[in-house]
Scaffold this motif. Structure first.
Motif, short mmCIF file in Angstrom:
data_model
loop_
_atom_site.label_atom_id
_atom_site.label_comp_id
_atom_site.label_asym_id
_atom_site.label_seq_id
_atom_site.Cartn_x
_atom_site.Cartn_y
_atom_site.Cartn_z
N UNK A 67 0.83 -1.20 0.00
CA UNK A 67 0.00 0.00 0.00
C UNK A 67 0.87 1.26 0.00
N UNK A 68 0.34 2.36 -0.52
CA UNK A 68 1.13 3.60 -0.65
C UNK A 68 1.71 4.11 0.67
N UNK B 236 2.68 2.40 3.31
CA UNK B 236 3.83 1.58 3.65
C UNK B 236 5.00 1.90 2.73
N UNK B 237 4.74 2.13 1.47
CA UNK B 237 5.79 2.50 0.51
C UNK B 237 6.45 3.81 0.95
N UNK B 238 5.65 4.77 1.40
CA UNK B 238 6.19 6.05 1.87
C UNK B 238 7.15 5.84 3.05
N UNK B 239 6.81 4.92 3.93
CA UNK B 239 7.69 4.64 5.07
C UNK B 239 9.03 4.08 4.58
N UNK B 240 8.98 3.17 3.63
CA UNK B 240 10.21 2.58 3.11
C UNK B 240 11.07 3.63 2.41
N UNK B 241 10.45 4.66 1.87
CA UNK B 241 11.21 5.71 1.18
C UNK B 241 11.89 6.68 2.14
N UNK B 242 11.55 6.69 3.43
CA UNK B 242 12.07 7.70 4.37
C UNK B 242 13.54 7.56 4.75
N UNK B 243 14.01 6.38 5.16
CA UNK B 243 15.39 6.31 5.65
C UNK B 243 16.43 6.67 4.58
N UNK B 244 17.52 7.28 5.04
CA UNK B 244 18.62 7.65 4.14
C UNK B 244 19.62 6.51 3.99
N UNK B 245 19.75 5.68 5.02
CA UNK B 245 20.66 4.54 4.98
C UNK B 245 19.95 3.31 5.52
N UNK B 246 20.46 2.16 5.13
CA UNK B 246 19.90 0.89 5.57
C UNK B 246 21.02 -0.01 6.09
N UNK B 247 20.71 -0.81 7.10
CA UNK B 247 21.62 -1.82 7.63
C UNK B 247 20.92 -3.16 7.59
N UNK B 248 21.70 -4.22 7.39
CA UNK B 248 21.16 -5.58 7.36
C UNK B 248 21.70 -6.36 8.56
#
Length: 165
Positions: free
Chosen positions: A33-34, A36-48
């Motif tokens: 859903x849009x 949730x997509x907006x949330x995924x677009x927020x962070x500048x960096x990602x860690x695994x």
């Protein structure tokens, strides 16, 4: 922003923390859903972080050495109870040590008091991983069951009632 996203990686997991990417995360969540997509677009960096689990074991104590928390019962994050189980372990260990002193008997009592609850949480976490990530026609059945039963499908009252005394 801090955001936690869990998924089963297509890649071989490495132990420890590695760099991730927005593109990788987005590739696992096509068609969401849009909002949730907006949330995924927020962070500048990602860690695994790789997750670890194993089938429950009943033996954590060997003489004067014992384990607690993830060392004794690693579990996947699908019940969000890893830290909670470690805190309960510490309380149970404290009670056992206060009663019987720093003896192998006290450590064995602690482990005996804790292994069944931790095993249940481990198994439920594995079950939830399957439920949350199921695909195909079974996914449709899961979605219908969630609509009809809601949280009752997950059967959680036993968990939040606290550890057995």
């Amino acid at each position: 922003y801090n955001l936690v996203v869990t998924f089963h990686s297509r890649d071989e997991e490495e132990w420890g923390v590695t760099d991730g990417s927005k593109e990788e995360v987005q590739s696992y969540f096509q068609g969401i859903c849009p909002k949730a997509r907006q949330l995924i677009d927020l962070p500048k960096t990602w860690k695994r972080w790789a997750t670890a689990d194993r089938e429950p074991i009943g033996q954590w104590t060997y003489g004067r050495v014992t384990l607690l928390g993830d060392a004794a019962h690693p579990m996947l994050p699908y019940l969000a109870q890893g830290a909670g189980m470690a805190i309960e372990d510490a309380q149970a260990m404290g009670r056992a040590l206060a009663t019987a002193g720093a003896t192998p008997k006290a450590l064995a009592q602690y482990a005996q008091a804790r292994w069944q609850r931790n095993a249940r949480v481990q198994k439920r976490s594995l079950r939830n991983a399957w439920i949350f990530h199921v695909t195909g026609p079974v996914r449709w059945g899961r979605d219908l069951a969630m609509r009809a039963l809601g949280e009752r499908l997950l059967d959680l009252p036993w968990l939040y009632g606290g550890p057995p005394n």
